[in-house]
Design a protein around this motif. Structure first.
Motif, PDB file in Angstrom:
ATOM      1  N   ILE A   1       0.865  -1.181   0.000  1.00  0.00           N
ATOM      2  CA  ILE A   1       0.000   0.000   0.000  1.00  0.00           C
ATOM      3  C   ILE A   1       0.898   1.226   0.000  1.00  0.00           C
ATOM      4  O   ILE A   1       1.750   1.373   0.883  1.00  0.00           O
ATOM      5  CB  ILE A   1      -0.936   0.037   1.221  1.00  0.00           C
ATOM      6  N   LYS A   2       0.722   2.069  -1.009  1.00  0.00           N
ATOM      7  CA  LYS A   2       1.490   3.306  -1.126  1.00  0.00           C
ATOM      8  C   LYS A   2       2.992   3.050  -0.996  1.00  0.00           C
ATOM      9  O   LYS A   2       3.699   3.799  -0.338  1.00  0.00           O
ATOM     10  CB  LYS A   2       0.991   4.332  -0.115  1.00  0.00           C
TER      11      LYS A   2
ATOM     12  N   GLU B   1      -0.083  -4.040  -5.406  1.00  0.00           N
ATOM     13  CA  GLU B   1      -0.192  -2.762  -4.707  1.00  0.00           C
ATOM     14  C   GLU B   1      -1.539  -2.168  -5.139  1.00  0.00           C
ATOM     15  O   GLU B   1      -1.613  -1.362  -6.056  1.00  0.00           O
ATOM     16  CB  GLU B   1       0.962  -1.824  -5.094  1.00  0.00           C
TER      17      GLU B   1
ATOM     18  N   ASN C   1      -3.678   0.132  -4.475  1.00  0.00           N
ATOM     19  CA  ASN C   1      -4.070   1.436  -3.930  1.00  0.00           C
ATOM     20  C   ASN C   1      -5.437   1.894  -4.443  1.00  0.00           C
ATOM     21  O   ASN C   1      -6.284   2.329  -3.667  1.00  0.00           O
ATOM     22  CB  ASN C   1      -3.028   2.495  -4.293  1.00  0.00           C
TER      23      ASN C   1
ATOM     24  N   PRO D   1      -1.734   0.199  -8.694  1.00  0.00           N
ATOM     25  CA  PRO D   1      -1.102   1.179  -7.806  1.00  0.00           C
ATOM     26  C   PRO D   1      -1.530   2.633  -8.006  1.00  0.00           C
ATOM     27  O   PRO D   1      -1.480   3.417  -7.066  1.00  0.00           O
ATOM     28  CB  PRO D   1       0.393   1.031  -8.104  1.00  0.00           C
TER      29      PRO D   1
ATOM     30  N   TYR E   1      -3.330   6.009  -8.041  1.00  0.00           N
ATOM     31  CA  TYR E   1      -4.465   6.539  -7.278  1.00  0.00           C
ATOM     32  C   TYR E   1      -4.538   8.062  -7.274  1.00  0.00           C
ATOM     33  O   TYR E   1      -5.401   8.650  -6.620  1.00  0.00           O
ATOM     34  CB  TYR E   1      -4.442   6.014  -5.829  1.00  0.00           C
TER      35      TYR E   1
ATOM     36  N   LYS F   1      -9.092   9.073  -1.304  1.00  0.00           N
ATOM     37  CA  LYS F   1      -7.706   9.103  -0.804  1.00  0.00           C
ATOM     38  C   LYS F   1      -7.696   8.925   0.716  1.00  0.00           C
ATOM     39  O   LYS F   1      -6.795   8.291   1.265  1.00  0.00           O
ATOM     40  CB  LYS F   1      -7.004  10.387  -1.219  1.00  0.00           C
TER      41      LYS F   1
ATOM     42  N   LEU G   1      -8.127   5.260   1.376  1.00  0.00           N
ATOM     43  CA  LEU G   1      -6.840   4.595   1.162  1.00  0.00           C
ATOM     44  C   LEU G   1      -5.919   4.803   2.357  1.00  0.00           C
ATOM     45  O   LEU G   1      -5.283   3.861   2.834  1.00  0.00           O
ATOM     46  CB  LEU G   1      -6.182   5.112  -0.126  1.00  0.00           C
TER      47      LEU G   1
ATOM     48  N   TYR H   1      -4.206   2.080   4.937  1.00  0.00           N
ATOM     49  CA  TYR H   1      -2.786   2.052   5.293  1.00  0.00           C
ATOM     50  C   TYR H   1      -2.633   1.985   6.819  1.00  0.00           C
ATOM     51  O   TYR H   1      -1.859   1.184   7.339  1.00  0.00           O
ATOM     52  CB  TYR H   1      -2.060   3.286   4.726  1.00  0.00           C
TER      53      TYR H   1
END
Length: 130
Positions: free
Chosen positions: A49-50, A75, A77, A92, A94, A102, A105, A109
């Motif tokens: 993630i990120k 990943e 995201n 990934p 995003y 966001k 997300l 995380y």
């Protein structure tokens, strides 16, 4: 409206205590990550993630055929921000998500960081292995 950011962080706390190892900063390629999907014998199960890679090995929900397997070895995201379990969303990128997505997300995380060991960071696109 009152600021609830501090109040909401408690909602991500695991129900049972989790003892995490110190985070590792090993650089991992996307190619290696793709093998950590629960379908390659001898490999752990990872979700990134990120750019941060989490070890979700042993968590049944990420096993092949299970609800969150779509995230394993990826990943995802975009999918996490969109609250999507679609394979086509598990990528990934995003940047084009709206602010609320966001935030979702970022919440994922936080959720992962309180439950799963950090085993590395994804290699930046275009970076060499030197």
């Amino acid at each position: 409206m009152a600021d609830t950011s501090e109040q909401s962080t408690g909602r991500f706390e695991p129900k049972a205590p989790v003892h995490l190892a110190p985070p590792k900063d090993e650089i991992m390629t996307r190619e290696y990550l793709s093998k950590c999907d629960g379908e390659h014998e001898g490999y752990p199960v990872y979700v990134a993630i990120k750019g941060t890679v989490f070890d979700v090995s042993g968590k049944e929900t990420y096993a092949p055929g299970k609800q969150y397997h779509v995230f394993a070895g990826k990943e995802p995201n975009r999918a996490l921000g969109m609250s999507s379990l679609k394979v086509e969303d598990a990528k990934p990128e995003y940047d084009d998500l709206d602010d609320s997505q966001k935030k979702v997300l970022e919440d994922w995380y936080t959720f992962f960081s309180k439950r799963y060991n950090v085993v590395g960071k994804l290699q930046q696109e275009g970076a060499s292995n030197l």
